[in-house]
Design an enzyme around this catalytic site. Sequence first.
Site, PDB file in Angstrom:
ATOM      1  N   LYS A  47      34.740  10.664 -41.985  1.00 41.78           N
ATOM      2  CA  LYS A  47      35.530  11.595 -41.167  1.00 41.78           C
ATOM      3  C   LYS A  47      35.680  12.932 -41.902  1.00 41.78           C
ATOM      4  O   LYS A  47      35.885  12.957 -43.115  1.00 41.78           O
ATOM      5  CB  LYS A  47      36.920  10.974 -40.955  1.00 41.78           C
ATOM      6  CG  LYS A  47      37.934  11.853 -40.232  1.00 41.78           C
ATOM      7  CD  LYS A  47      37.730  11.852 -38.743  1.00 41.78           C
ATOM      8  CE  LYS A  47      38.558  12.938 -38.042  1.00 41.78           C
ATOM      9  NZ  LYS A  47      37.948  13.359 -36.767  1.00 41.78           N
ATOM     10  N   LEU A  75      40.684  17.146 -36.271  1.00 43.35           N
ATOM     11  CA  LEU A  75      40.396  16.893 -37.689  1.00 43.35           C
ATOM     12  C   LEU A  75      41.537  16.245 -38.453  1.00 43.35           C
ATOM     13  O   LEU A  75      41.765  16.566 -39.626  1.00 43.35           O
ATOM     14  CB  LEU A  75      39.964  18.192 -38.384  1.00 43.35           C
ATOM     15  CG  LEU A  75      38.650  18.783 -37.897  1.00 43.35           C
ATOM     16  CD1 LEU A  75      38.316  20.034 -38.687  1.00 43.35           C
ATOM     17  CD2 LEU A  75      37.503  17.792 -37.964  1.00 43.35           C
ATOM     18  N   CYS A 132      33.077  22.200 -35.654  1.00 44.01           N
ATOM     19  CA  CYS A 132      34.039  21.410 -34.894  1.00 44.01           C
ATOM     20  C   CYS A 132      34.741  22.294 -33.879  1.00 44.01           C
ATOM     21  O   CYS A 132      35.412  23.261 -34.234  1.00 44.01           O
ATOM     22  CB  CYS A 132      35.065  20.769 -35.806  1.00 44.01           C
ATOM     23  SG  CYS A 132      36.218  19.771 -34.858  1.00 44.01           S
ATOM     24  N   THR A 195      29.541  17.979 -31.044  1.00 40.13           N
ATOM     25  CA  THR A 195      29.874  17.888 -29.616  1.00 40.13           C
ATOM     26  C   THR A 195      29.786  19.237 -28.894  1.00 40.13           C
ATOM     27  O   THR A 195      29.849  20.293 -29.515  1.00 40.13           O
ATOM     28  CB  THR A 195      31.305  17.348 -29.457  1.00 40.13           C
ATOM     29  OG1 THR A 195      32.185  18.145 -30.231  1.00 40.13           O
ATOM     30  CG2 THR A 195      31.390  15.911 -29.935  1.00 40.13           C
ATOM     31  N   GLY A 245      23.593  12.507 -30.993  1.00 40.59           N
ATOM     32  CA  GLY A 245      24.023  12.884 -29.644  1.00 40.59           C
ATOM     33  C   GLY A 245      23.674  11.852 -28.597  1.00 40.59           C
ATOM     34  O   GLY A 245      22.550  11.822 -28.097  1.00 40.59           O
ATOM     35  N   GLY A 246      24.636  11.004 -28.279  1.00 35.33           N
ATOM     36  CA  GLY A 246      24.449  10.090 -27.152  1.00 35.33           C
ATOM     37  C   GLY A 246      23.560   8.912 -27.414  1.00 35.33           C
ATOM     38  O   GLY A 246      23.136   8.241 -26.471  1.00 35.33           O
TER      39      GLY A 246
HETATM   40  C1  LIG Z   1      36.383  10.906 -31.568  1.00 34.40           C
HETATM   41  C2  LIG Z   1      35.371  11.713 -32.291  1.00 34.40           C
HETATM   42  C3  LIG Z   1      35.696  12.321 -33.494  1.00 34.40           C
HETATM   43  C4  LIG Z   1      34.770  13.095 -34.186  1.00 34.40           C
HETATM   44  N1  LIG Z   1      35.111  13.655 -35.369  1.00 34.40           N
HETATM   45  C5  LIG Z   1      34.184  14.385 -36.063  1.00 34.40           C
HETATM   46  C6  LIG Z   1      34.496  14.927 -37.323  1.00 34.40           C
HETATM   47  O1  LIG Z   1      35.580  14.752 -37.855  1.00 34.40           O
HETATM   48  N2  LIG Z   1      33.548  15.660 -37.959  1.00 34.40           N
HETATM   49  C7  LIG Z   1      32.304  15.863 -37.433  1.00 34.40           C
HETATM   50  O2  LIG Z   1      31.476  16.510 -38.045  1.00 34.40           O
HETATM   51  N3  LIG Z   1      31.972  15.347 -36.219  1.00 34.40           N
HETATM   52  C8  LIG Z   1      32.880  14.607 -35.535  1.00 34.40           C
HETATM   53  N4  LIG Z   1      32.545  14.066 -34.317  1.00 34.40           N
HETATM   54  C9  LIG Z   1      31.215  14.319 -33.758  1.00 34.40           C
HETATM   55  C10 LIG Z   1      30.246  13.158 -33.990  1.00 34.40           C
HETATM   56  O3  LIG Z   1      30.025  12.973 -35.360  1.00 34.40           O
HETATM   57  C11 LIG Z   1      28.909  13.406 -33.260  1.00 34.40           C
HETATM   58  O4  LIG Z   1      28.317  14.572 -33.773  1.00 34.40           O
HETATM   59  C12 LIG Z   1      29.096  13.570 -31.781  1.00 34.40           C
HETATM   60  O5  LIG Z   1      30.052  12.667 -31.294  1.00 34.40           O
HETATM   61  C13 LIG Z   1      27.807  13.376 -30.989  1.00 34.40           C
HETATM   62  O6  LIG Z   1      27.288  12.095 -31.147  1.00 34.40           O
HETATM   63  P1  LIG Z   1      27.553  10.888 -30.103  1.00 34.40           P
HETATM   64  O7  LIG Z   1      27.194  11.411 -28.753  1.00 34.40           O
HETATM   65  O8  LIG Z   1      26.669   9.776 -30.573  1.00 34.40           O
HETATM   66  O9  LIG Z   1      28.991  10.551 -30.201  1.00 34.40           O
HETATM   67  C14 LIG Z   1      33.466  13.282 -33.637  1.00 34.40           C
HETATM   68  C15 LIG Z   1      33.136  12.666 -32.422  1.00 34.40           C
HETATM   69  C16 LIG Z   1      34.059  11.894 -31.745  1.00 34.40           C
HETATM   70  C17 LIG Z   1      33.669  11.269 -30.458  1.00 34.40           C
END
Ligand SMILES: Cc1cc2nc3c(=O)[nH]c(=O)nc-3n(C[C@H](O)[C@H](O)[C@H](O)COP(=O)(O)O)c2cc1C
Lengths: 305, 305, 253, 253
Positions: A47, A75, A132, A195, A245-246
């Site tokens: 995290k 964060l 972020c 995201t 991503g996804g």
């Molecule tokens: C609940 C949540 C918290 C996240 N927290 C962070 C974070 O603290 N730092 C970071 O770089 N990305 C964070 N992300 C982004 C993820 O690491 C990832 O880049 C993003 O969710 C896209 O991938 P996914 O579609 O597989 O979830 C977070 C995503 C989610 C859903």
Amino acid sequence: MKKADLSVQVGKLKFRNPVLLASGTVGYGNEMSEFIDLNSIGGIVTKSLSLKPRKGNPPQRIVETPAGMLNAIGLQNVGVEEFIKEKIPFLKKFNVPLICNIAASTYEEYVECTKILTREDAITAFEINVSCPNVKEGGLQFGNDVKAVGKITAGVKAVTNKPIIIKLSPNVSYISHFAKVVKEEGGDAVSAINTLVGTAFNIITRKPKIHNVNGGLSGPAIKPIALAKVLEIKQSVDIPIIGIGGIMNWQDVIEFMIAGSSAIQLGTVNFIDPYAAVTIIKGLEDFCMKQGIEKISELTGSYII
Amino acid sequence: MKKADLSVQVGKLKFRNPVLLASGTVGYGNEMSEFIDLNSIGGIVTKSLSLKPRKGNPPQRIVETPAGMLNAIGLQNVGVEEFIKEKIPFLKKFNVPLICNIAASTYEEYVECTKILTREDAITAFEINVSCPNVKEGGLQFGNDVKAVGKITAGVKAVTNKPIIIKLSPNVSYISHFAKVVKEEGGDAVSAINTLVGTAFNIITRKPKIHNVNGGLSGPAIKPIALAKVLEIKQSVDIPIIGIGGIMNWQDVIEFMIAGSSAIQLGTVNFIDPYAAVTIIKGLEDFCMKQGIEKISELTGSYII
Amino acid sequence: MFITKAPVEKVIELKNHIFILKIFAPEIASIIKPGEFLNVKVCDSNFPLLRRPFSVCDVEGDFIFLMFNIFGEGTKILANKHKGDLIDLLGPLGKGFNIEGDYDTAILVAGGLGVAPFPYFIRKIGNSKKIHSFIGGKTDKDIITYRMKNITISTDDGSLGIKGNVVELLEQNIEKLKSERIKIFACGPNAMLRKLRELCIRHNLNCEASIECAMACGFGICQGCPIESVNYPDKYLLVCKNGPVFNIRDVVI
Amino acid sequence: MFITKAPVEKVIELKNHIFILKIFAPEIASIIKPGEFLNVKVCDSNFPLLRRPFSVCDVEGDFIFLMFNIFGEGTKILANKHKGDLIDLLGPLGKGFNIEGDYDTAILVAGGLGVAPFPYFIRKIGNSKKIHSFIGGKTDKDIITYRMKNITISTDDGSLGIKGNVVELLEQNIEKLKSERIKIFACGPNAMLRKLRELCIRHNLNCEASIECAMACGFGICQGCPIESVNYPDKYLLVCKNGPVFNIRDVVI
Ligand SMILES: Cc1cc2nc3c(=O)[nH]c(=O)nc-3n(C[C@H](O)[C@H](O)[C@H](O)COP(=O)(O)O)c2cc1C
Ligand SMILES: Cc1cc2nc3c(=O)[nH]c(=O)nc-3n(C[C@H](O)[C@H](O)[C@H](O)COP(=O)(O)OP(=O)(O)OC[C@H]3O[C@@H](n4cnc5c(N)ncnc54)[C@H](O)[C@@H]3O)c2cc1C
Ligand SMILES: Cc1cc2nc3c(=O)[nH]c(=O)nc-3n(C[C@H](O)[C@H](O)[C@H](O)COP(=O)(O)OP(=O)(O)OC[C@H]3O[C@@H](n4cnc5c(N)ncnc54)[C@H](O)[C@@H]3O)c2cc1C
Ligand SMILES: Cc1cc2nc3c(=O)[nH]c(=O)nc-3n(C[C@H](O)[C@H](O)[C@H](O)COP(=O)(O)O)c2cc1C
Ligand code: FES
Ligand code: FES
């Protein structure tokens, strides 16, 4: 039949397989370790850490969307000090590459965090979150500013010998411009994507469903966008890419590797199926065997266009 | 109870209700008219027209994605001449505002198209597509270049008295910068958003699933992103917004209006349910009645943040 | 062309993974023609988002039949329907087979699931013409003979009928068949239709083929289903509107 | 804490739109405690994407019971399950009710679907304590008494029991109840719990409440379910891990 070689190289980093767990979707590993053997996965990205602890955003922090979710955690994290004291000792017990994700509000904070954390042997590499969208003071600004990203890359590089991965924002016109500056400033790899900025409203109260107004969209909904971003980088900059991503299954992993990823990260899927990493690794193994792929790394950027 | 007033105003344009049909998802109206009474909807935006006919991209042009679809039609269209000869006579039979969408490869072509078409009384307004991601020669460039968008806006404004709506690309860092230049150059409204750049690969052949490699992502998957873009524009530029992106039902329409839209367009949903516009208009009516909303236009930008 | 929500009467599993849906849909049953299709929303939710096109397989009174195999998410959902579930049908769509004409024998050529439109075709043609069906598949597991007539079979692995593909099978018989006035009606994978097209050009045969491709709307508004036309090289035809049945020589498959 | 795919034994419709799912899940049945919950994937597809949290409603031998109302897409899918369908359960999750302790009567306060965790609670407490249930709802349609004991009812519109909300109902009875050593266990909408919290502070009552909020993971990795803590104002607690049952005074609802 011989087992396929799943190991991959991301710049100087070597992973036993391309499946890492994404920042913010594995906490600090404790809970995930109750489901899966962390030693079986490629790596773990913790995290986002900031210098001081952060309380994060008030609820509501998440909302489901079609094939996706918005989050604005803000964060929330324990800060560098507690991370070193409380979290590293647990993570040290595993033989899994530990990538420490750093998020900060100022250039100086990025550098300071890295400087302190680089002393920790347990940390294999850093992933710098410049993107972020949920932190008001700065996050988004950095991620959308090529010069700032370059400066941060150079700044953190200067205080550590460990590999630096810059996690890029998709909320920009040309993500490849950012990958380019990362390469120029000595970054070892990029991860893409974080995201996408999104929102949702309650139609009765007319308030945003998320306290922070905007949240970050993740999950299968964004997969086509993430793939296009990975491809854009691959086609224009010679830097290793960690695709994100996804991703929900092993087929998605293959797609990301074909598009140019050397490794990938699982995010949202961990919430739905904490065993996903293990299932996916098995699926990759079987696919490679069936297709006669000896080294999975052959897939990286193997698109035929 | 008194019926709610669903009529809305978008700059100088007045629509009987806020539900328009989006460019590229209604053809030239013929097929849709077999399902619904075109006179009952707010307006119709025709498939992007270019000066000369365009053959469009070879197949495969579409692929389904989680809660969305990618398309790379490549602006197949009949060209201005045939449009005037063959399509306008049909559309003239209806009493529905006709917005003619124009896409071009050069600044000159945009101006030329507008100049020719402005003579047609049947055309109520123009929507200028500066943002189609599927045409290689130029589309994307324009949409990502604030100066180009400004120049095109001024150029088409100069040759017509009809309202000009500029359709913005979401594939940019700050969509509000584009809305701002549209306003400065005299544009009457913006529509947001066009599709997001995405791709998909066949994991066996390693080829892109879409012949054009990239396609435009539409459908419910993109709704949270579209809403955030509408809100961004609303919060920083005083220009009427037509909201587009993933609208499937009347609830989504309300959400887009709260976020700042004066009217909306239905895209992908038309493929799945050609009656959607009519069902949605009925839903809006009922909602307004139930909530005691006398004029639906009160909802525009009524978010409480 | 309209939407109707029609109740499932019966789900029949013909073979492993191959199903027939019997649906009570009188309005469609009364007007649809062989080779026309329906665009089916398999569930109410947004997943899967798009409709799925299916040929009408047969019509019996007020009931229509759809034949399909479990291919992906959508067909999996269809296979799990129960009696009484409502299915959302958009149709009838497209241009079907032209059954009339100056020929004595209809030669049906089907690859795998390509048999789907022919039971209805056979029903409609009745006794007005002779029928000869050539059915091909990878293995005997892929051979479907449901309501087909006068059948000759080929399989790629020789597990049923003659070893080889169905176009080779047809070619072996073509001289014999050509002694009568024949017209070919075909449906199957593009690879098969491509070979069939060559055969038809070589032997100067009249052939209508039903062609599959990805579709979004199915009724002409998305332009998602282009097919190259031989006669008008400067524009594409639309499979959903100008087809799905084409004179096999008019299109580039 | 693990995932299991468990077969549905029965779907029971208690009232219009209110259902009980009886599921064969011996591993969960043998360890889950009252107030703990399961995070349920209602279907295999990505729609809806996230799991849905449900309290364990009751346990009978190898069977667990979930109680729910049709609220949105996910609960609609659950209500349409058939015997034999597999349901994907993640759990047991969270911290449940602390049944033990120095009190004679357990006062159960439930708003609407808030009765869900109490049948199992009542079963577990057996005869060790007395029980008094206060159940509130908007109208009589919302009142569920399934397996509850010693019930007093209130409805907002007075269509059943006393007119008013359930906290008002409790307050009317509180002096009488306080003659014994009581402990309150509550579950219901946040608005109700907020009022109950004030009441408990005013009357210095011991109360545990099960709190609902949006969740993604349910087991502590997403940080999506924060709740303000009275004792540690500089950090949030997590409803899914530190709760869902809290001492009502420890949290800001
Ligand atoms: C609940 C949540 C918290 C996240 N927290 C962070 C974070 O603290 N730092 C970071 O770089 N990305 C964070 N992300 C982004 C993820 O690491 C990832 O880049 C993003 O969710 C896209 O991938 P996914 O579609 O597989 O979830 C977070 C995503 C989610 C859903
Ligand atoms: C005119 C027409 C008639 C058809 N008739 C039948 C029939 O009678 N029986 C039968 O079993 N199948 C038929 N098909 C094919 C059928 O539509 C697909 O098998 C079905 O869409 C699979 O859906 P799925 O969700 O199971 O698979 P998935 O792979 O999950 O999804 C299918 C998706 O792939 C796309 N797609 C890509 N290429 C094609 C292609 N060549 N054909 C169809 N879709 C494609 C679709 O648009 C759809 O979005 C027909 C297709 C067409 C165009
Ligand atoms: C610990 C816990 C125990 C629960 N126990 C029960 C129970 O026993 N019976 C029951 O009927 N319901 C219970 N709920 C509520 C239940 O989870 C929701 O009713 C369910 O998620 C609705 O799903 P849906 O798809 O039908 O509704 P939808 O509205 O389509 O989707 C629900 C979505 O809204 C989100 N959400 C937003 N606010 C909340 C909130 N306050 N609570 C839950 N989800 C929210 C969810 O994350 C989910 O993504 C419980 C909730 C929690 C947190
Ligand atoms: C198949 C298809 C074709 C499209 N063609 C055009 C076009 O020609 N011109 C244009 O401005 N937008 C075009 N669009 C974009 C839509 O008008 C709309 O902006 C977009 O699809 C987002 O809305 P939706 O999610 O409701 O579909 C097209 C979209 C689709 C799906
Ligand atoms: S499928 Fe939409 S035009 Fe043919
Ligand atoms: S729901 Fe994920 S941490 Fe609580």
